[in-house]
Write an enzyme that holds these catalytic residues in place. Structure first.
Site, PDB file in Angstrom:
ATOM      1  CB  SER A 235      -1.038  -0.020   1.093  1.00 14.02           C
ATOM      2  OG  SER A 235      -2.130   0.782   1.100  1.00 14.02           O
ATOM      3  CG  ASP A 329      -6.507  -3.284  -3.690  1.00 15.97           C
ATOM      4  OD1 ASP A 329      -7.195  -2.832  -2.840  1.00 15.97           O
ATOM      5  OD2 ASP A 329      -5.262  -3.353  -3.939  1.00 15.97           O
ATOM      6  CG  HIS A 363      -5.375  -3.238  -0.103  1.00 19.53           C
ATOM      7  ND1 HIS A 363      -4.485  -2.534  -1.173  1.00 19.53           N
ATOM      8  CD2 HIS A 363      -4.710  -2.674   0.862  1.00 19.53           C
ATOM      9  CE1 HIS A 363      -3.717  -1.789  -0.607  1.00 19.53           C
ATOM     10  NE2 HIS A 363      -3.771  -1.808   0.616  1.00 19.53           N
TER      11      HIS A 363
END
Length: 421
Positions: A235, A329, A363
């Protein structure tokens, strides 16, 4: 007599366990349930229905689940399908050194009403210890100069390949991935960069000098094998990891999990040069029927109009990249960003990358057998974030990618010694 075994009874959380029930009536259907209580007292549980063989046996290595939290042959399904009783609770291990997670496996008759399981004693049960640190791993608090973090070192004299572990901008110090990497032979620095000790809650900028300091710290350590270091990042951490690979020649192996190929939220600064964030379109945030925010398309308007200079110049990096993408995601459009980055490498004649793209994965790709975190509350941002993912393919992605991460890091951090004849 009914017996339930799970071996090994005490092992690392990323190691598989063999679960087997014997002494059952032939062809009886039973419920197998797993329960876990985290360090804050939050309860997680999973369950599946199995049919005994003619010999009265259920062996999860080969027996399919007929229903419940998953269907089919999944030896570790009871672990990765764990779900929190309290909605939007993520399973996180905080004290990685001193205690394991205890997972209790229980067996019930299938004719027991589901509403009565919680108040009924199982026919038989076993308790497993799931550790995040192998015996002999040492944990060293890092409070040197500006650096804030923890260094995990494997047992033995060393030297060990060095890795910096970076999470997203939720902040704090997250240790469980670094402790597992150390358990597999890496000198792993879990590095905090916001919302921890004297680090700002919401930084106004990301200064790469801080991360350069971390690289130099790691390479100076007598138990770290040089001349390069690796990065494992996800991320916002992957945005930083990509920039580190571009600007710091000591970074020779970079794992980017569901990250962008541009700067977002706050500027990056290095040697007076400022990389400005890409424009965020708040009107493109979608809220689903459960009130969960999905952000994956919020940069698409800006990305379609942005000049090449807004994207990080990945072709300048000297090291190698492993892109890991969850195609479901819901937080960022990570597949599109990875494909754009690798296309830029290709256009510049580079082949220093591998892209692993997993359909159905979200994610929050974690070490193997971790439960899917589909959504969680972000108190820092006062919202409920949807991370995405489907339970079974997400679990498969975690198991495969974790092996590939370790193979990639060893390949590019451990020198190949050739014999001279």
């Amino acid at each position: 007599m009914i017996q339930l075994t799970a071996t090994p009874a005490s092992t690392l959380v990323d190691d598989p366990v063999h679960i087997r029930a014997t002494g059952l009536p032939p062809f009886q259907i039973v419920i197998l349930q797993a329960t876990l209580e985290d360090e804050k007292g939050n309860l997680f549980h999973s369950q599946a229905y199995y049919k005994a063989s003619e010999a009265g046996e259920v062996d999860l290595e080969c027996a399919p689940s007929l229903g419940g939290d998953y269907v089919g042959v999944h030896p570790m399904g009871l672990f990765w399908s764990l779900k929190a009783e309290k909605f939007l609770t993520k399973l996180v291990k905080r004290d990685v050194m001193n205690s394991p997670f205890l997972v209790q496996i229980k067996l019930y008759d299938s004719n027991l009403p589901l509403a009565q399981i919680a108040t009924t004693a199982p026919k038989v049960s076993v308790t497993l210890e799931r550790w995040y640190t192998a015996p002999g791993v040492t944990r060293i608090q890092v409070h040197e100069g500006h650096l804030r973090g923890v260094l995990f070192l494997p047992p033995g004299e060393g030297r060990f390949p060095g890795v910096i572990d970076l999470f997203g901008d939720i902040g704090g110090l997250i240790e469980y991935r670094a402790s597992l990497l150390a358990s597999h032979g890496f000198a792993a620095l879990a590095l905090a960069y916001c919302n921890y000790e004297d680090l700002p809650l919401r930084p106004e900028k990301i200064d790469l000098e801080y991360f350069k300091e971390a690289v130099n710290f790691l390479l100076r350590h007598p138990k770290v094998l040089g001349p390069g270091v690796g990065i494992v990042s996800i991320s916002k951490g992957a945005e930083i990891g990509l920039s580190m690979a571009i600007h710091l020649k000591q970074v020779t192996a970079t794992v980017l999990i569901n990250g962008p190929n541009f700067v977002f939220s706050v500027p990056q600064v290095y040697h007076g040069q400022i990389s400005h964030p890409l424009y965020f379109s708040p009107q493109l945030v979608s809220i689903d029927s459960l009130g969960l925010a999905q952000f994956q398309y919020c940069f698409e308007e800006a990305r379609s109009k942005a000049s090449e200079t807004f994207f990080l110049p990945i072709e300048k990096a000297q090291g190698h990249f492993l892109f890991i993408v969850g195609e479901d995601d819901k937080s960022i459009n990570s597949k599109a960003y990875a494909e754009q980055a690798t296309e830029r490498l290709r256009r510049n004649g580079k082949n220093n990358w591998t892209l692993l793209s997993y359909p159905g994965a979200g994610h929050m790709l974690e070490p193997p057998y971790s439960p899917l975190c589909y959504a969680s509350k972000l108190s820092k941002f006062h919202l409920f974030m949807c991370w995405g993912g489907e339970v079974t393919p997400h679990a498969a992605a975690q198991e495969h990618s974790w092996k590939e991460i370790q193979k990639f890091l060893r390949k590019h951090l451990v020198p190949v010694v050739t014999s001279q004849l």
